[in-house]
Design a protein around this motif. Sequence first.
Motif, PDB file in Angstrom:
ATOM      1  N   ALA A 120      -5.059   0.207  20.460  1.00 11.19           N
ATOM      2  CA  ALA A 120      -5.470   1.431  19.769  1.00 11.19           C
ATOM      3  C   ALA A 120      -4.507   1.764  18.636  1.00 11.19           C
ATOM      4  N   LEU A 121      -3.232   1.564  18.877  1.00  9.33           N
ATOM      5  CA  LEU A 121      -2.225   1.827  17.855  1.00  9.33           C
ATOM      6  C   LEU A 121      -2.403   0.892  16.656  1.00  9.33           C
ATOM      7  N   GLU A 122      -2.664  -0.376  16.926  1.00  6.17           N
ATOM      8  CA  GLU A 122      -2.929  -1.330  15.845  1.00  6.17           C
ATOM      9  C   GLU A 122      -4.190  -0.926  15.081  1.00  6.17           C
ATOM     10  N   GLY A 123      -5.195  -0.435  15.813  1.00  3.43           N
ATOM     11  CA  GLY A 123      -6.424   0.043  15.182  1.00  3.43           C
ATOM     12  C   GLY A 123      -6.170   1.231  14.274  1.00  3.43           C
ATOM     13  N   GLU A 124      -5.274   2.119  14.692  1.00  3.08           N
ATOM     14  CA  GLU A 124      -4.926   3.275  13.866  1.00  3.08           C
ATOM     15  C   GLU A 124      -4.245   2.846  12.568  1.00  3.08           C
ATOM     16  N   LEU A 125      -3.391   1.824  12.640  1.00  2.00           N
ATOM     17  CA  LEU A 125      -2.741   1.314  11.430  1.00  2.00           C
ATOM     18  C   LEU A 125      -3.793   0.726  10.491  1.00  2.00           C
ATOM     19  N   ALA A 126      -4.703  -0.064  11.034  1.00  2.00           N
ATOM     20  CA  ALA A 126      -5.767  -0.652  10.210  1.00  2.00           C
ATOM     21  C   ALA A 126      -6.642   0.446   9.613  1.00  2.00           C
ATOM     22  N   GLN A 127      -6.927   1.468  10.393  1.00  2.00           N
ATOM     23  CA  GLN A 127      -7.727   2.584   9.893  1.00  2.00           C
ATOM     24  C   GLN A 127      -6.978   3.322   8.780  1.00  2.00           C
ATOM     25  N   GLY A 128      -5.676   3.478   8.918  1.00  2.00           N
ATOM     26  CA  GLY A 128      -4.872   4.116   7.883  1.00  2.00           C
ATOM     27  C   GLY A 128      -4.915   3.334   6.582  1.00  2.00           C
ATOM     28  N   ARG A 129      -4.883   2.012   6.686  1.00  2.00           N
ATOM     29  CA  ARG A 129      -4.973   1.166   5.488  1.00  2.00           C
ATOM     30  C   ARG A 129      -6.350   1.315   4.838  1.00  2.00           C
ATOM     31  N   THR A 130      -7.387   1.378   5.662  1.00  2.00           N
ATOM     32  CA  THR A 130      -8.739   1.558   5.140  1.00  2.00           C
ATOM     33  C   THR A 130      -8.884   2.925   4.485  1.00  2.00           C
ATOM     34  N   GLN A 131      -8.358   3.968   5.124  1.00  2.00           N
ATOM     35  CA  GLN A 131      -8.407   5.311   4.538  1.00  2.00           C
ATOM     36  C   GLN A 131      -7.655   5.345   3.207  1.00  2.00           C
ATOM     37  N   PHE A 132      -6.530   4.657   3.144  1.00  2.00           N
ATOM     38  CA  PHE A 132      -5.775   4.588   1.898  1.00  2.00           C
ATOM     39  C   PHE A 132      -6.615   3.942   0.807  1.00  2.00           C
ATOM     40  N   LEU A 133      -7.251   2.838   1.125  1.00  2.00           N
ATOM     41  CA  LEU A 133      -8.072   2.141   0.145  1.00  2.00           C
ATOM     42  C   LEU A 133      -9.208   3.041  -0.338  1.00  2.00           C
ATOM     43  N   GLU A 134      -9.857   3.735   0.580  1.00  2.00           N
ATOM     44  CA  GLU A 134     -10.951   4.634   0.209  1.00  2.00           C
ATOM     45  C   GLU A 134     -10.447   5.800  -0.638  1.00  2.00           C
ATOM     46  N   ALA A 135      -9.320   6.378  -0.252  1.00  2.00           N
ATOM     47  CA  ALA A 135      -8.782   7.536  -0.983  1.00  2.00           C
ATOM     48  C   ALA A 135      -8.269   7.125  -2.363  1.00  2.00           C
ATOM     49  N   SER A 136      -7.745   5.915  -2.477  1.00  2.00           N
ATOM     50  CA  SER A 136      -7.187   5.475  -3.751  1.00  2.00           C
ATOM     51  C   SER A 136      -8.240   4.880  -4.683  1.00  2.00           C
ATOM     52  N   ARG A 137      -9.429   4.677  -4.188  1.00  2.00           N
ATOM     53  CA  ARG A 137     -10.494   4.063  -4.995  1.00  2.00           C
ATOM     54  C   ARG A 137     -10.719   4.782  -6.320  1.00  2.00           C
ATOM     55  N   PRO A 138     -10.862   6.119  -6.353  1.00  2.00           N
ATOM     56  CA  PRO A 138     -11.074   6.778  -7.649  1.00  2.00           C
ATOM     57  C   PRO A 138      -9.911   6.559  -8.619  1.00  2.00           C
ATOM     58  N   VAL A 139      -8.705   6.506  -8.105  1.00  3.99           N
ATOM     59  CA  VAL A 139      -7.537   6.263  -8.956  1.00  3.99           C
ATOM     60  C   VAL A 139      -7.607   4.848  -9.528  1.00  3.99           C
ATOM     61  N   LEU A 140      -7.936   3.887  -8.689  1.00  3.43           N
ATOM     62  CA  LEU A 140      -8.036   2.500  -9.145  1.00  3.43           C
ATOM     63  C   LEU A 140      -9.175   2.339 -10.149  1.00  3.43           C
ATOM     64  N   GLU A 141     -10.287   3.027  -9.898  1.00  3.59           N
ATOM     65  CA  GLU A 141     -11.408   2.980 -10.843  1.00  3.59           C
ATOM     66  C   GLU A 141     -10.992   3.550 -12.196  1.00  3.59           C
ATOM     67  N   ALA A 142     -10.270   4.673 -12.174  1.00  2.00           N
ATOM     68  CA  ALA A 142      -9.819   5.284 -13.425  1.00  2.00           C
ATOM     69  C   ALA A 142      -8.900   4.337 -14.188  1.00  2.00           C
ATOM     70  N   LEU A 143      -7.990   3.680 -13.497  1.00  2.28           N
ATOM     71  CA  LEU A 143      -7.098   2.714 -14.148  1.00  2.28           C
ATOM     72  C   LEU A 143      -7.880   1.539 -14.714  1.00  2.28           C
ATOM     73  N   LEU A 144      -8.892   1.107 -13.994  1.00  2.24           N
ATOM     74  CA  LEU A 144      -9.731   0.016 -14.459  1.00  2.24           C
ATOM     75  C   LEU A 144     -10.406   0.405 -15.777  1.00  2.24           C
ATOM     76  N   ILE A 145     -11.000   1.587 -15.795  1.00  8.06           N
ATOM     77  CA  ILE A 145     -11.703   2.065 -16.996  1.00  8.06           C
ATOM     78  C   ILE A 145     -10.721   2.296 -18.143  1.00  8.06           C
ATOM     79  N   GLU A 146      -9.605   2.949 -17.854  1.00  5.04           N
ATOM     80  CA  GLU A 146      -8.605   3.223 -18.890  1.00  5.04           C
ATOM     81  C   GLU A 146      -8.087   1.947 -19.545  1.00  5.04           C
ATOM     82  N   ASN A 147      -8.034   0.879 -18.791  1.00  4.90           N
ATOM     83  CA  ASN A 147      -7.540  -0.388 -19.315  1.00  4.90           C
ATOM     84  C   ASN A 147      -8.652  -1.252 -19.905  1.00  4.90           C
TER      85      ASN A 147
END
Length: 190
Positions: A120-147
């Motif tokens: 379960a603890l390993e699952g929480e770490l994987a979920q945290g990485r997934t949440q990070f990717l989802e939360a950072s998606r708009p930032v990454l999209e903006a950088l993609l467009i800006e560049n």
Amino acid sequence: MRLLRALALGIGLMADPAVAQEVTPPAGVSVDMQSAILVVDFDRLFNGSLFGQRVVQDYRTASEDLAAEQRRLAEALRAEELELAAQRPTMDIDVFRQEAEAFDEKARGIRRAQDAKVEALEGELAQGRTQFLEASRPVLEALLIENGATVLMERRSALLWLPDTDITDAAIARINATLGDGTAGDTRDP
């Protein structure tokens, strides 16, 4: 959603890091271009961000707590085993077998429960990485467009890349400024 899938796919299909490498233009050659493809080192992005650092610290804290719990349980089981072994000479053999079987079943149950907690603890770490990717998606999209780029890929999926195409540092700075550590109280305005 396509960017998220492409980045996740890139993370899953990473090339051997020993083979992938940054290309440095020869001395005297100036490369001044906008690339249609940008690269990001997801592990460095995650570990370098306040969000990722919080997730990792939460994981480490929970992992240390679980390890301490496992040590306490192991000591208690060892004490119980020694007590049972000390009583053996005075016990009827059938009673001892029943007690020993009950102890073994108890130990296996504790082991299964602890294994489930680790999973379960390993699952929480994987979920945290997934949440990070989802939360950072708009930032990454903006950088993609800006560049002016059309593709963002995980750096380890690229065989060769020019240094100017790696936006990991810029992405870390922007994600930290936008998301903070990812908790509701620290999420910053984009």
